[in-house]
Scaffold this motif. Structure first.
Motif, PDB file in Angstrom:
ATOM      1  N   PHE A 181     -67.858  17.568  64.755  1.00  0.00           N
ATOM      2  CA  PHE A 181     -66.881  17.389  65.470  1.00  0.00           C
ATOM      3  C   PHE A 181     -66.050  16.895  65.362  1.00  0.00           C
ATOM      4  N   GLY A 182     -65.112  16.584  66.674  1.00  0.00           N
ATOM      5  CA  GLY A 182     -64.051  15.611  66.616  1.00  0.00           C
ATOM      6  C   GLY A 182     -63.876  15.752  68.016  1.00  0.00           C
ATOM      7  N   TYR A 183     -62.852  14.187  68.713  1.00  0.00           N
ATOM      8  CA  TYR A 183     -62.630  13.304  69.629  1.00  0.00           C
ATOM      9  C   TYR A 183     -61.808  13.734  69.810  1.00  0.00           C
ATOM     10  N   GLY A 184     -61.416  12.758  71.236  1.00  0.00           N
ATOM     11  CA  GLY A 184     -59.867  11.940  71.334  1.00  0.00           C
ATOM     12  C   GLY A 184     -60.038  11.575  72.973  1.00  0.00           C
ATOM     13  N   VAL A 185     -59.309  10.415  73.080  1.00  0.00           N
ATOM     14  CA  VAL A 185     -59.784  10.272  74.608  1.00  0.00           C
ATOM     15  C   VAL A 185     -58.355   9.693  75.440  1.00  0.00           C
ATOM     16  N   VAL A 186     -58.073   9.608  75.988  1.00  0.00           N
ATOM     17  CA  VAL A 186     -56.044   9.065  76.439  1.00  0.00           C
ATOM     18  C   VAL A 186     -56.145   7.676  75.789  1.00  0.00           C
ATOM     19  N   PRO A 187     -55.772   6.923  76.146  1.00  0.00           N
ATOM     20  CA  PRO A 187     -55.082   5.187  76.346  1.00  0.00           C
ATOM     21  C   PRO A 187     -55.749   4.685  77.257  1.00  0.00           C
ATOM     22  N   SER A 188     -55.685   4.581  78.052  1.00  0.00           N
ATOM     23  CA  SER A 188     -55.944   3.865  79.531  1.00  0.00           C
ATOM     24  C   SER A 188     -57.549   4.415  79.456  1.00  0.00           C
ATOM     25  N   ARG A 189     -58.174   4.916  79.002  1.00  0.00           N
ATOM     26  CA  ARG A 189     -59.827   5.100  78.748  1.00  0.00           C
ATOM     27  C   ARG A 189     -60.350   4.690  77.976  1.00  0.00           C
ATOM     28  N   ARG A 190     -59.753   3.930  76.306  1.00  0.00           N
ATOM     29  CA  ARG A 190     -60.267   3.530  75.440  1.00  0.00           C
ATOM     30  C   ARG A 190     -60.875   1.924  75.361  1.00  0.00           C
ATOM     31  N   CYS A 191     -61.420   1.478  74.349  1.00  0.00           N
ATOM     32  CA  CYS A 191     -62.490   0.598  74.288  1.00  0.00           C
ATOM     33  C   CYS A 191     -63.143   0.515  76.471  1.00  0.00           C
ATOM     34  N   GLY A 238     -67.136  26.004  70.743  1.00  0.00           N
ATOM     35  CA  GLY A 238     -67.723  24.661  71.615  1.00  0.00           C
ATOM     36  C   GLY A 238     -66.809  22.896  72.170  1.00  0.00           C
ATOM     37  N   HIS A 239     -65.831  23.652  72.338  1.00  0.00           N
ATOM     38  CA  HIS A 239     -65.098  22.003  72.972  1.00  0.00           C
ATOM     39  C   HIS A 239     -64.552  21.980  74.199  1.00  0.00           C
ATOM     40  N   TYR A 240     -64.795  20.613  74.541  1.00  0.00           N
ATOM     41  CA  TYR A 240     -65.185  20.075  75.827  1.00  0.00           C
ATOM     42  C   TYR A 240     -64.694  19.229  75.990  1.00  0.00           C
ATOM     43  N   LEU A 241     -63.840  19.144  77.728  1.00  0.00           N
ATOM     44  CA  LEU A 241     -63.031  18.304  78.515  1.00  0.00           C
ATOM     45  C   LEU A 241     -63.893  17.091  78.541  1.00  0.00           C
ATOM     46  N   MET A 242     -63.895  15.738  78.605  1.00  0.00           N
ATOM     47  CA  MET A 242     -64.187  14.679  78.777  1.00  0.00           C
ATOM     48  C   MET A 242     -63.932  14.293  80.461  1.00  0.00           C
ATOM     49  N   GLY A 252     -64.883  17.836  70.815  1.00  0.00           N
ATOM     50  CA  GLY A 252     -65.806  19.469  70.538  1.00  0.00           C
ATOM     51  C   GLY A 252     -66.162  19.353  68.824  1.00  0.00           C
ATOM     52  N   LEU A 253     -66.736  20.858  69.399  1.00  0.00           N
ATOM     53  CA  LEU A 253     -67.664  20.906  67.700  1.00  0.00           C
ATOM     54  C   LEU A 253     -66.937  22.166  67.074  1.00  0.00           C
ATOM     55  N   LYS A 254     -66.637  22.547  66.025  1.00  0.00           N
ATOM     56  CA  LYS A 254     -65.552  23.442  65.452  1.00  0.00           C
ATOM     57  C   LYS A 254     -66.678  23.865  64.964  1.00  0.00           C
ATOM     58  N   TRP A 255     -66.502  24.791  66.367  1.00  0.00           N
ATOM     59  CA  TRP A 255     -67.865  25.873  66.027  1.00  0.00           C
ATOM     60  C   TRP A 255     -67.470  27.065  65.235  1.00  0.00           C
ATOM     61  N   PRO A 256     -67.766  28.429  64.632  1.00  0.00           N
ATOM     62  CA  PRO A 256     -69.129  28.493  63.981  1.00  0.00           C
ATOM     63  C   PRO A 256     -70.056  27.494  63.573  1.00  0.00           C
ATOM     64  N   PRO A 257     -71.219  26.891  62.881  1.00  0.00           N
ATOM     65  CA  PRO A 257     -71.364  26.238  61.521  1.00  0.00           C
ATOM     66  C   PRO A 257     -71.210  27.193  60.825  1.00  0.00           C
ATOM     67  N   THR A 258     -71.334  26.407  59.422  1.00  0.00           N
ATOM     68  CA  THR A 258     -70.982  26.645  57.686  1.00  0.00           C
ATOM     69  C   THR A 258     -72.559  26.248  57.070  1.00  0.00           C
TER      70      THR A 258
END
Length: 160
Positions: A87-97, A58-62, A75-81
């Motif tokens: 889920f978790g996420y991260g964005v490059v510094p230039s696009r934060r805030c 369940g991992h996606y590019l933004m 992304g989703l930590k697939w499969p469900p338990t």
């Protein structure tokens, strides 16, 4: 299970293709990746994806719709338990805030809640990571627990 593209006002969340994950692991630069992508965590996830390319994930590019640049990952930590999926996420510094991460979290959570067998969608975060806490709260999640992990004490946020 296949994962569809998810489109928001300013983003397209696109499942990570195997060739993009392999490029991230190899340390290659793609012209459509914003500066700072992939980060260390992105390369770790890409490594997991390349080890089991046939396994659903369940991992996606933004992807920023205006520029077409990949600005992060979620992304989703697939499969469900037991009906729960993290889920978790991260964005490059230039696009934060800019609200991009909140927008992506809302879209991913909304999608995950439609998947059969998923009863709960949650994220864990270090309480000292104030920007990430704000993202989760703005996206409508609420803190429901404190959990111990290898990273220390984390707060668990659940979609309402």
């Amino acid at each position: 299970m296949s994962f569809p593209d998810l489109t928001t006002d300013r983003l397209v969340l696109r499942p990570w293709p195997a060739e993009e994950a392999a490029a991230a692991v190899a340390g290659e630069r793609r012209p459509h990746w914003a500066s700072g992508f992939p980060g260390e965590a992105d390369r770790m996830i890409a490594g997991l994806l390349t080890r089991e390319p046939e396994r659903p994930h369940g991992h996606y590019l933004m992807i920023e719709r205006e520029t077409g640049l990949t600005i992060g990952a979620i992304g989703l930590k697939w499969p469900p338990t037991d009906g729960s999926v993290e889920f978790g996420y991260g964005v490059v510094p230039s696009r934060r805030c800019r609200g991009y991460t909140t927008e992506a979290v809302r879209a991913l959570v909304a999608f995950a809640r439609t998947v059969p067998g998923v009863a709960e969608v949650f994220a864990t975060v270090d309480p000292a990571n104030v920007p990430s806490v704000r993202v989760l709260e703005k996206a409508g999640l609420r803190r429901d627990d404190v959990v111990a992990s290898d990273e220390g004490t984390l707060h668990r946020y659940v979609a309402g």
